[in-house]
Design a protein around this motif. Structure first.
Motif: not given
Length: 382
Positions: A259-284
């Motif tokens: 849900q958060v990603a869906e909101q964010l991608v509508s406002q930006v041109d690219a994402l930059f994901v930091p050293e985040d283990n939670t997101i690294a484990a949920a790239m799918d």
């Protein structure tokens, strides 16, 4: 009557013999037929005379040559086998690479699991309560040294150890901010480890080269991860000079990511994901959202590019793990833990995923392709 009694005794004796030999007969049959069940293997390895490999057979790191054991083994005082507790925040490829590099480097330095070390590896499934429980169990078991892979794991071990045994951290980007060290010059505690030199500036430049149309970058991270929060502040400080504006979004668990990603991608041109283990484990979860919006994802580690990200100038996780293995070996060799400088890993690779680029309709410049490692599945299948 006596004859019947004798026959009964004979039959009972025969049955008893059959019961006793049956397990051996079954085992013999299994060996002959090749159906002998595999031995039960747990995370805890206790062999004291045979090396136990905790790195998968055939494993090869990305962007680095795998470290090989020189065949030498350190002699431990009094012939002891040292008990090591290794705790990883959760299992995902980036942290696994750190673990493999650490174990390989330890073996190169003469500390080999199953020979002079007994390494018990556990992972905490990203759960703080489980991390604490495992850490307490390690202390109750009398471990000689503790290794924490990722910030929350290292913090849990430090809190459990209370200075009684040394703790070595790996996969920690901000050891001072996380309370693991007083300074990079020396922790001032029974804690040591390895951090890394940021490649955020280089990745921002890579974004500019590959996708020059990008003006606004979205940063998404888990607020409970100190390492990610620290890096987000670094990126925000560097972005204006690189010509980018930044929009920030945060989650507290993977259930919020879509849900958060869906909101964010509508406002930006690219994402930059930091050293985040939670997101690294949920790239799918993340990548289908960004692909649908045609928003490229830049990351900080190769495994996240392989999972669908577009590109990074990323720290080599395996080498980072090896650098942490050197710290563990130094401590086992007798180094003064509080005065050990924090090791700063600096081996970086340019990583791209041409499958992701094709999906997004992006052409990666030839000069970048010439120096980059392409982790696209289509390239690996060739």
């Amino acid at each position: 009557m006596k004859k019947i009694s004798a026959i009964g005794s004979f039959l009972i004796g025969g049955l008893l013999v059959l019961v006793l030999v049956m397990p051996s007969l079954q085992r013999l049959h299994q060996l002959e037929s090749g159906t002998m069940p595999a031995a039960n293997t747990a995370s805890k390895q206790t062999s004291g005379s045979k090396a136990v490999d905790l790195v998968p057979e055939g494993y090869q790191p990305v962007g680095a040559k795998r470290i090989t054991n020189n065949g030498k083994t350190k002699e431990i005082k009094d012939g002891r086998v040292l008990k090591i507790g290794m705790l990883q925040l959760m299992e995902h490829p980036s942290l696994d690479d750190i673990r493999y590099g650490l174990i390989d480097q330890l073996a190169k330095r003469g500390y080999i699991n199953g020979i002079n070390l007994e390494i018990e590896y556990q992972q905490g499934q990203g759960d703080q309560n489980l991390l604490k429980s495992i850490s307490d169990d390690f202390m109750a078991d009398g471990k000689d040294l503790l290794i924490g892979i990722a910030t929350p794991a290292a913090q849990a071990l430090m809190n459990a150890a209370q200075g009684e045994v040394p703790v070595v951290f790996a996969g920690v980007s901000d050891p001072v901010g996380a309370g693991l060290a007083n300074s990079l010059a020396g922790s001032g505690k029974m804690v040591a480890g390895s951090t890394f030199a940021s490649a955020d500036k280089e990745t921002l430049e890579l974004i500019r080269q590959i996708t020059p149309q990008v003006k606004t970058i979205g940063l998404i991270y888990n607020t409970s991860e100190q390492n990610a929060a620290h890096q987000v502040q670094e990126i925000k400080a560097l972005a204006p000079a690189a010509g980018f504006t930044v929009k920030e979004a945060s989650i507290t668990n993977t259930n919020e990511l879509k849900q958060v990603a869906e909101q964010l991608v509508s406002q930006v041109d690219a994402l930059f994901v930091p050293e985040d283990n939670t997101i690294a484990a949920a790239m799918d979860t993340l990548i289908p959202v960004t692909n649908a919006a045609k928003v490229p994802v830049y990351t900080v580690v190769d495994a996240m590019v392989k999972a669908g990200g577009l590109a990074t100038v990323g720290l080599n996780q395996y080498v980072w793990g090896a650098d942490s293995g050197d710290v563990v070996a130094d401590v086992l060799d007798g180094a003064d833990v509080p005065s050990l400088p924090v090791n700063v890993s600096n081996t970086k690779n340019t990583i791209v995923n041409t499958d992701a680029a094709a999906m997004l309709g992006i052409t990666i410049p030839e000069n970048i392709l010439q120096i980059a490692i392409d982790l696209a599945a289509s390239q690996n299948d060739k």
